[in-house]
Scaffold this motif. Structure first.
Motif, PDB file in Angstrom:
ATOM      1  N   ASN A   1       0.831  -1.197   0.000  1.00 32.73           N
ATOM      2  CA  ASN A   1       0.000   0.000   0.000  1.00 32.73           C
ATOM      3  C   ASN A   1       0.868   1.251   0.000  1.00 32.73           C
ATOM      4  O   ASN A   1       2.060   1.210   0.342  1.00 32.73           O
ATOM      5  CB  ASN A   1      -0.906   0.014   1.230  1.00 32.73           C
ATOM      6  N   GLY A   2       0.248   2.377  -0.362  1.00 29.76           N
ATOM      7  CA  GLY A   2       0.961   3.640  -0.337  1.00 29.76           C
ATOM      8  C   GLY A   2       1.089   4.186   1.069  1.00 29.76           C
ATOM      9  O   GLY A   2       0.612   3.579   2.048  1.00 29.76           O
ATOM     10  N   ALA A   3       1.690   5.347   1.205  1.00 27.27           N
ATOM     11  CA  ALA A   3       1.902   5.960   2.518  1.00 27.27           C
ATOM     12  C   ALA A   3       0.589   6.292   3.206  1.00 27.27           C
ATOM     13  O   ALA A   3       0.522   6.367   4.440  1.00 27.27           O
ATOM     14  CB  ALA A   3       2.750   7.226   2.363  1.00 27.27           C
ATOM     15  N   ASP A   4      -0.498   6.464   2.422  1.00 24.45           N
ATOM     16  CA  ASP A   4      -1.803   6.780   3.015  1.00 24.45           C
ATOM     17  C   ASP A   4      -2.577   5.544   3.425  1.00 24.45           C
ATOM     18  O   ASP A   4      -3.721   5.634   3.858  1.00 24.45           O
ATOM     19  CB  ASP A   4      -2.635   7.611   2.026  1.00 24.45           C
ATOM     20  N   GLY A   5      -1.965   4.358   3.297  1.00 23.55           N
ATOM     21  CA  GLY A   5      -2.637   3.122   3.674  1.00 23.55           C
ATOM     22  C   GLY A   5      -3.555   2.579   2.598  1.00 23.55           C
ATOM     23  O   GLY A   5      -4.170   1.526   2.783  1.00 23.55           O
ATOM     24  N   LYS A   6      -3.648   3.255   1.476  1.00 19.29           N
ATOM     25  CA  LYS A   6      -4.495   2.816   0.373  1.00 19.29           C
ATOM     26  C   LYS A   6      -3.622   2.215  -0.729  1.00 19.29           C
ATOM     27  O   LYS A   6      -2.456   2.582  -0.905  1.00 19.29           O
ATOM     28  CB  LYS A   6      -5.311   3.979  -0.191  1.00 19.29           C
ATOM     29  N   PHE A   7      -4.223   1.295  -1.512  1.00 20.98           N
ATOM     30  CA  PHE A   7      -3.458   0.638  -2.570  1.00 20.98           C
ATOM     31  C   PHE A   7      -3.352   1.514  -3.815  1.00 20.98           C
ATOM     32  O   PHE A   7      -2.340   1.487  -4.510  1.00 20.98           O
ATOM     33  CB  PHE A   7      -4.114  -0.697  -2.936  1.00 20.98           C
ATOM     34  N   GLY A   8      -4.373   2.291  -4.103  1.00 20.90           N
ATOM     35  CA  GLY A   8      -4.349   3.127  -5.305  1.00 20.90           C
ATOM     36  C   GLY A   8      -4.383   2.297  -6.560  1.00 20.90           C
ATOM     37  O   GLY A   8      -3.529   2.447  -7.443  1.00 20.90           O
ATOM     38  N   GLY A   9      -5.368   1.398  -6.658  1.00 22.21           N
ATOM     39  CA  GLY A   9      -5.412   0.437  -7.754  1.00 22.21           C
ATOM     40  C   GLY A   9      -5.502   1.041  -9.129  1.00 22.21           C
ATOM     41  O   GLY A   9      -4.994   0.470 -10.095  1.00 22.21           O
ATOM     42  N   GLY A  10      -6.129   2.196  -9.275  1.00 20.53           N
ATOM     43  CA  GLY A  10      -6.294   2.797 -10.591  1.00 20.53           C
ATOM     44  C   GLY A  10      -5.128   3.634 -11.053  1.00 20.53           C
ATOM     45  O   GLY A  10      -5.112   4.084 -12.202  1.00 20.53           O
ATOM     46  N   SER A  11      -4.126   3.858 -10.194  1.00 28.23           N
ATOM     47  CA  SER A  11      -2.966   4.669 -10.597  1.00 28.23           C
ATOM     48  C   SER A  11      -2.019   3.827 -11.449  1.00 28.23           C
ATOM     49  O   SER A  11      -1.955   2.603 -11.315  1.00 28.23           O
ATOM     50  CB  SER A  11      -2.241   5.198  -9.361  1.00 28.23           C
ATOM     51  N   ASN A  12      -1.281   4.486 -12.331  1.00 29.05           N
ATOM     52  CA  ASN A  12      -0.364   3.775 -13.218  1.00 29.05           C
ATOM     53  C   ASN A  12       0.840   3.249 -12.438  1.00 29.05           C
ATOM     54  O   ASN A  12       1.392   3.941 -11.580  1.00 29.05           O
ATOM     55  CB  ASN A  12       0.116   4.685 -14.346  1.00 29.05           C
ATOM     56  N   ALA A  13       1.229   2.017 -12.732  1.00 35.64           N
ATOM     57  CA  ALA A  13       2.369   1.397 -12.053  1.00 35.64           C
ATOM     58  C   ALA A  13       3.671   1.908 -12.670  1.00 35.64           C
ATOM     59  O   ALA A  13       3.772   2.105 -13.876  1.00 35.64           O
ATOM     60  CB  ALA A  13       2.290  -0.116 -12.180  1.00 35.64           C
ATOM     61  N   THR A  14       4.670   2.130 -11.829  1.00 35.20           N
ATOM     62  CA  THR A  14       5.975   2.599 -12.282  1.00 35.20           C
ATOM     63  C   THR A  14       6.976   1.445 -12.311  1.00 35.20           C
ATOM     64  O   THR A  14       6.722   0.370 -11.769  1.00 35.20           O
ATOM     65  CB  THR A  14       6.488   3.715 -11.357  1.00 35.20           C
ATOM     66  N   ARG A  15       8.122   1.694 -12.940  1.00 38.70           N
ATOM     67  CA  ARG A  15       9.111   0.622 -13.099  1.00 38.70           C
ATOM     68  C   ARG A  15       9.634   0.094 -11.765  1.00 38.70           C
ATOM     69  O   ARG A  15      10.013  -1.071 -11.655  1.00 38.70           O
ATOM     70  CB  ARG A  15      10.285   1.130 -13.949  1.00 38.70           C
ATOM     71  N   ASP A  16       9.671   0.939 -10.727  1.00 35.23           N
ATOM     72  CA  ASP A  16      10.151   0.437  -9.440  1.00 35.23           C
ATOM     73  C   ASP A  16       9.202  -0.623  -8.877  1.00 35.23           C
ATOM     74  O   ASP A  16       9.640  -1.603  -8.271  1.00 35.23           O
ATOM     75  CB  ASP A  16      10.369   1.570  -8.436  1.00 35.23           C
ATOM     76  N   LEU A  17       7.879  -0.446  -9.088  1.00 34.72           N
ATOM     77  CA  LEU A  17       6.921  -1.459  -8.638  1.00 34.72           C
ATOM     78  C   LEU A  17       7.089  -2.744  -9.429  1.00 34.72           C
ATOM     79  O   LEU A  17       6.989  -3.848  -8.875  1.00 34.72           O
ATOM     80  CB  LEU A  17       5.488  -0.936  -8.791  1.00 34.72           C
ATOM     81  N   LEU A  18       7.342  -2.619 -10.732  1.00 36.67           N
ATOM     82  CA  LEU A  18       7.550  -3.806 -11.556  1.00 36.67           C
ATOM     83  C   LEU A  18       8.830  -4.536 -11.141  1.00 36.67           C
ATOM     84  O   LEU A  18       8.849  -5.763 -11.059  1.00 36.67           O
ATOM     85  CB  LEU A  18       7.636  -3.411 -13.032  1.00 36.67           C
ATOM     86  N   VAL A  19       9.885  -3.782 -10.841  1.00 36.67           N
ATOM     87  CA  VAL A  19      11.146  -4.405 -10.416  1.00 36.67           C
ATOM     88  C   VAL A  19      10.952  -5.202  -9.127  1.00 36.67           C
ATOM     89  O   VAL A  19      11.301  -6.382  -9.035  1.00 36.67           O
ATOM     90  CB  VAL A  19      12.244  -3.338 -10.216  1.00 36.67           C
ATOM     91  N   LEU A  20      10.389  -4.556  -8.105  1.00 37.58           N
ATOM     92  CA  LEU A  20      10.253  -5.219  -6.802  1.00 37.58           C
ATOM     93  C   LEU A  20       9.214  -6.329  -6.860  1.00 37.58           C
ATOM     94  O   LEU A  20       9.397  -7.399  -6.267  1.00 37.58           O
ATOM     95  CB  LEU A  20       9.884  -4.182  -5.739  1.00 37.58           C
ATOM     96  N   GLY A  21       8.099  -6.094  -7.578  1.00 35.03           N
ATOM     97  CA  GLY A  21       7.089  -7.145  -7.714  1.00 35.03           C
ATOM     98  C   GLY A  21       7.623  -8.335  -8.479  1.00 35.03           C
ATOM     99  O   GLY A  21       7.355  -9.491  -8.131  1.00 35.03           O
ATOM    100  N   ALA A  22       8.382  -8.075  -9.551  1.00 32.66           N
ATOM    101  CA  ALA A  22       8.956  -9.160 -10.349  1.00 32.66           C
ATOM    102  C   ALA A  22       9.966  -9.962  -9.531  1.00 32.66           C
ATOM    103  O   ALA A  22      10.010 -11.196  -9.617  1.00 32.66           O
ATOM    104  CB  ALA A  22       9.639  -8.586 -11.592  1.00 32.66           C
ATOM    105  N   TYR A  23      10.771  -9.271  -8.699  1.00 36.60           N
ATOM    106  CA  TYR A  23      11.759  -9.983  -7.885  1.00 36.60           C
ATOM    107  C   TYR A  23      11.064 -10.937  -6.908  1.00 36.60           C
ATOM    108  O   TYR A  23      11.434 -12.113  -6.795  1.00 36.60           O
ATOM    109  CB  TYR A  23      12.617  -8.989  -7.109  1.00 36.60           C
ATOM    110  N   GLU A  24      10.032 -10.441  -6.195  1.00 38.11           N
ATOM    111  CA  GLU A  24       9.330 -11.286  -5.232  1.00 38.11           C
ATOM    112  C   GLU A  24       8.630 -12.445  -5.935  1.00 38.11           C
ATOM    113  O   GLU A  24       8.625 -13.582  -5.431  1.00 38.11           O
ATOM    114  CB  GLU A  24       8.318 -10.456  -4.442  1.00 38.11           C
ATOM    115  N   ALA A  25       8.016 -12.174  -7.099  1.00 39.59           N
ATOM    116  CA  ALA A  25       7.323 -13.233  -7.833  1.00 39.59           C
ATOM    117  C   ALA A  25       8.313 -14.297  -8.303  1.00 39.59           C
ATOM    118  O   ALA A  25       8.034 -15.501  -8.230  1.00 39.59           O
ATOM    119  CB  ALA A  25       6.573 -12.641  -9.021  1.00 39.59           C
ATOM    120  N   LYS A  26       9.486 -13.855  -8.765  1.00 38.48           N
ATOM    121  CA  LYS A  26      10.506 -14.802  -9.224  1.00 38.48           C
ATOM    122  C   LYS A  26      10.985 -15.683  -8.080  1.00 38.48           C
ATOM    123  O   LYS A  26      11.238 -16.879  -8.255  1.00 38.48           O
ATOM    124  CB  LYS A  26      11.680 -14.027  -9.836  1.00 38.48           C
ATOM    125  N   GLU A  27      11.106 -15.096  -6.877  1.00 33.83           N
ATOM    126  CA  GLU A  27      11.537 -15.866  -5.704  1.00 33.83           C
ATOM    127  C   GLU A  27      10.514 -16.923  -5.313  1.00 33.83           C
ATOM    128  O   GLU A  27      10.854 -17.998  -4.829  1.00 33.83           O
ATOM    129  CB  GLU A  27      11.775 -14.916  -4.517  1.00 33.83           C
TER     130      GLU A  27
END
Length: 378
Positions: free
Chosen positions: A183-209
């Motif tokens: 979640n973001g700093a406000d405690g909300k996920f912000g599902g409709g906001s566009n994902a940035t490359r940092d989210l893809l990097v960290l999400g991809a790393y955890e998924a690969k693990e």
């Protein structure tokens, strides 16, 4: 000689020999905009760079905060989930995915791999929208599906978060639970906001693990069986013999001699034999691939390799700015780069870069031969 960023004609081939000393692959230290990151995040980025999953947007810029598109995600997801990618594919099932699209044509085989795996779907009218942005809730959905947890997400209660679409609440719940995203700093996920490359990097790393290849069944550890202790056979009772009559003699007084105490001999310890160490076999560097040629690709900024692998073997490739370290014979190549079909275009390569070509045993996934191709303009 005038250098050109576009490798169209006149490529020279330089093959590395086994045992050649090579420079390390590109790391987070090579990108000026990654220097202030914490060590844990840098380690994750380094792992993905080493595996060929990510590249920077230029030689010294990674650009974590730019918004990713669906074509970029397709390539990353296909690599981290080990999908079968047909590199020679020229036609897409989506009307807006074209091999000659300068910005996103490279992603055609990855997009088809995602569709075949049921991870990402197109829009109405047979369109995929490769240049379209990926929202956070879409990213959560794609990652959860890639881990094979689509049914779990559909049956989950879902997050109580108004920033997430109803259809995505179960996927976001699992993505948070599996620590793929947060979640973001406000405690909300912000599902409709566009994902940035940092989210893809960290999400991809955890998924690969966490990824377990489909159809793989963990080998159970056998429980040791108890060996029953044999019951002791009863010893036969001796037959009693008739006892002779007891005669009590008349005792006579005698002097009792003082016994001499004999010293107890000390047992000598037996020396323990020192085991002879078993020599470990020395790993052998993979021999160079012979008979491999490099030609200009069918479009600008691409090359293609011509080589017929030994029957039963396949090819994989990775390209990076510097030379490669020669792998050892028998080392695993399952997560190295991408599968390659001889004659297919390798796009997005530049003068001065290197292509590592791995010939792999198809049944074991082990490296058989290897060559490092240095790209230079004639």
């Amino acid at each position: 000689m005038r250098k050109s960023r576009s490798l169209i004609l006149g490529l020279a081939l330089a093959l590395s020999l086994p045992g050649t000393t090579a420079l390390a692959a590109k790391t987070s230290a090579d990108f000026k905009d990654l220097q202030d990151l914490d060590a844990a995040t840098k380690a994750k980025i380094d792992a993905l760079l080493s595996a060929g999953v990510f590249n920077g947007v230029s030689q010294d810029t990674f650009d974590l905060k730019s918004e990713m598109n669906r074509a970029q995600f397709a390539k990353v997801a296909a690599l981290i989930f080990g999908l079968k990618v047909d590199s020679g594919l020229k036609m897409s099932s989506f009307s807006d995915v074209k091999p000659d699209d300068k910005g996103n044509g490279y992603a055609l085989p990855y997009i088809e791999a995602l569709k075949n795996a049921g991870i990402a779907e197109g829009y109405g009218g047979g369109r995929f929208d490769p240049a379209g942005k990926v929202t956070k809730e879409q990213l959560a959905t794609f990652l959860v599906r890639g881990l094979g947890k689509d049914d779990d997400a559909k049956s989950a209660p879902g997050v109580d978060d108004q920033t997430v679409s109803d259809w995505a609440k179960g996927y976001v719940e699992l993505a948070l639970e599996l620590k793929l995203l947060s979640n973001g700093a406000d405690g909300k996920f912000g599902g409709g906001s566009n994902a940035t490359r940092d989210l893809l990097v960290l999400g991809a790393y955890e998924a690969k693990e966490q990824y377990v290849p489909r159809g793989a069944t963990p080998t159970p550890t056998p429980s040791p069986s108890l060996t029953p202790t044999p019951s002791a056979s009863p010893s036969p009772s001796p037959t009693p013999s008739a006892a002779p009559p007891i005669v009590w003699p008349t005792p006579e007084p005698t002097s009792t001699a003082t016994p001499t105490v004999q010293p107890t001999p000390t047992a000598s310890s037996t020396p323990t034999a020192t085991p002879t160490p078993t020599a470990s076999p020395t790993p052998t560097p993979a021999p160079a691939i012979t008979g491999l040629t490099v030609e200009s690709g069918t479009v600008a900024g691409s090359v293609r390799l011509v080589y017929e692998a030994v029957s039963g073997n396949g090819l994989r490739f990775v390209h990076q700015p510097g030379p490669f370290v020669t792998p050892k014979v028998g080392s695993s190549a399952a997560e190295i780069g991408s599968e390659y079909e001889t004659g297919a275009d390798i796009r997005g390569v530049y003068e001065g870069e290197h292509i590592g070509v791995y010939e792999v045993n198809a049944s074991t996934g082990a490296v058989v031969r290897f060559s490092d191709i240095a790209l230079t303009a004639a």
